[in-house]
Design an enzyme around this catalytic site. Structure first.
Site, PDB file in Angstrom:
ATOM      1  N   HIS A 163       0.836  -1.219   0.000  1.00  0.00           N
ATOM      2  CA  HIS A 163       0.000   0.000   0.000  1.00  0.00           C
ATOM      3  C   HIS A 163       0.871   1.270   0.000  1.00  0.00           C
ATOM      4  O   HIS A 163       0.815   2.068   0.933  1.00  0.00           O
ATOM      5  CB  HIS A 163      -0.877  -0.059   1.254  1.00  0.00           C
ATOM      6  CG  HIS A 163      -2.021   0.894   1.300  1.00  0.00           C
ATOM      7  ND1 HIS A 163      -1.890   2.251   1.233  1.00  0.00           N
ATOM      8  CD2 HIS A 163      -3.355   0.677   1.437  1.00  0.00           C
ATOM      9  CE1 HIS A 163      -3.070   2.825   1.330  1.00  0.00           C
ATOM     10  NE2 HIS A 163      -3.974   1.899   1.438  1.00  0.00           N
ATOM     11  N   GLU A 264      -0.788   1.349  -5.466  1.00  0.00           N
ATOM     12  CA  GLU A 264      -0.569   0.103  -4.736  1.00  0.00           C
ATOM     13  C   GLU A 264      -0.532  -1.113  -5.663  1.00  0.00           C
ATOM     14  O   GLU A 264      -1.478  -1.328  -6.433  1.00  0.00           O
ATOM     15  CB  GLU A 264      -1.691  -0.079  -3.723  1.00  0.00           C
ATOM     16  CG  GLU A 264      -1.864   1.133  -2.795  1.00  0.00           C
ATOM     17  CD  GLU A 264      -3.181   1.126  -2.072  1.00  0.00           C
ATOM     18  OE1 GLU A 264      -3.678   0.031  -1.731  1.00  0.00           O
ATOM     19  OE2 GLU A 264      -3.741   2.219  -1.847  1.00  0.00           O
TER      20      GLU A 264
HETATM   21  O1  TA6 Z   1      -6.100   1.424  -0.524  1.00  0.00           O
HETATM   22  C1  TA6 Z   1      -7.160   2.323  -0.369  1.00  0.00           C
HETATM   23  C2  TA6 Z   1      -7.855   2.049   0.953  1.00  0.00           C
HETATM   24  O2  TA6 Z   1      -8.471   0.784   0.934  1.00  0.00           O
HETATM   25  C3  TA6 Z   1      -8.831   3.188   1.210  1.00  0.00           C
HETATM   26  O3  TA6 Z   1     -10.161   2.749   1.066  1.00  0.00           O
HETATM   27  C4  TA6 Z   1      -8.488   3.633   2.632  1.00  0.00           C
HETATM   28  O4  TA6 Z   1      -9.245   2.889   3.568  1.00  0.00           O
HETATM   29  C5  TA6 Z   1      -6.998   3.325   2.674  1.00  0.00           C
HETATM   30  O5  TA6 Z   1      -6.899   2.050   2.042  1.00  0.00           O
HETATM   31  C6  TA6 Z   1      -6.339   3.411   4.042  1.00  0.00           C
HETATM   32  O6  TA6 Z   1      -6.746   2.366   4.844  1.00  0.00           O
HETATM   33  P1  TA6 Z   1      -6.206   2.356   6.371  1.00  0.00           P
HETATM   34  O7  TA6 Z   1      -6.809   1.144   6.995  1.00  0.00           O
HETATM   35  O8  TA6 Z   1      -4.701   2.288   6.313  1.00  0.00           O
HETATM   36  O9  TA6 Z   1      -6.654   3.671   6.972  1.00  0.00           O
END
Ligand code: TA6
Length: 290
Positions: A163, A264
């Protein structure tokens, strides 16, 4: 862990945060910081360039909470658990301490390997035996590889994402190319399948899963271009929280949405792997300043 570091020329241990070991890497190609917690790289600065990896100034460094920024290891599922919403979003890997299990180094590149093996705690959340390894290559290019080995006697399904948060000089001056004509799931508001037309630009929240795509992706702002490559992935997630979502994140300053975008390398939605006993899967991402 220390026996890896005793004679290392490029890696040192930073114990300044109590009970939260961080590895500091310094070689001729650049510098990086990797928390054992979550096998979480949260700084990468190539020599002669500005920082590439974004981390929130309000990030929280404690067990059980993923650092806001860097490259969170979302594993073994992406976002909500496929069938049980009580399980942690983005899986278990980013909330556990990993072990330093390997170190290779030269003047120009350092390769750290961190491992996580199934135990009673992981099995409560994910009832399988596994060995997971994250290899972090810090050189002219940054590469992160996440390998899962099914050490169980039953098949297991692997999903997840690397991520990655990337610094941009200003999100409204940023565009992303390499996804033109690719189908994506727009998850802002009601989920809708759309097709990308040209470059991605930002004038509001963007939270998209691009599907059936494995090519390079480019982040361009007014200062530089970053090239992101992937392997073991046919889905890519593009995310910027914009104003309201940023306000809702306690570990991110309200105006910090201007400063980053997530691109990502994912195994999201249908892009998951069913591993038979003994089989493995590697998801990787690499980034370089071009
Ligand atoms: O990758 C995008 C995502 O799934 C968004 O929907 C947002 O929730 C982000 O990840 C961050 O997630 P987190 O659990 O690290 O706050």
């Amino acid at each position: 862990m220390n026996h890896f570091l005793d004679n290392s020329k490029t890696v040192s241990l930073d114990s300044s945060i109590p009970d939260y070991p961080v590895l500091i890497v310094e070689n001729s190609a650049g510098t990086a910081k990797v928390a054992l917690h979550g096998a979480h790289l949260f700084e990468w600065k190539p020599t002669g360039a500005d920082a590439v990896i974004y981390t929130s100034p309000d990030a929280i460094y404690k067990e059980g909470k993923a650092i806001r920024g860097g490259i969170p290891i979302c594993w073994p599922w992406f976002n909500a658990h496929p069938t049980d919403s009580s399980k942690p979003s983005h899986g278990i890997g980013r909330n556990r301490f990993w072990e330093l299990s390997g170190l290779q180094e030269s003047d120009t590149e350092t390769i750290l390997t961190l491992s996580l093996v199934s135990d009673d705690v992981t099995k409560k959340l994910w009832p399988y035996d596994f060995r997971a390894e994250v290899s972090i290559h810090i050189g002219q290019t940054l590469k992160v590889e996440l390998t899962t080995v099914n050490t169980d006697r039953q098949p297991l399904q692997i999903g997840g994402a690397l991520h990655s948060y990337f610094c941009v000089n200003r999100i409204s001056d940023t565009s992303i190319s390499g996804l033109d004509s690719t189908s994506y799931l727009d998850t802002v508001g009601e989920e809708t399948v759309r097709t990308q037309n040209g470059e991605i630009t930002f004038s509001g929240e963007v939270d998209r899963i691009y599907t059936d795509h494995s090519g390079d992706i480019f982040i361009k702002d007014k200062v530089r271009t970053l090239k992101i490559s992937r392997s073991g992935s046919r889905s890519a997630v593009i995310w910027n929280p914009w104003i309201e979502k940023a306000k809702g994140l306690g570990d991110l300053p309200d105006n910090a949405y201007h400063d980053f975008v997530c691109v990502e390398a994912a195994n999201a939605r249908e892009d998951v792997y069913l591993l038979k006993p003994g089989e493995s899967h590697t998801l990787s991402t690499s980034v370089e300043v071009v």
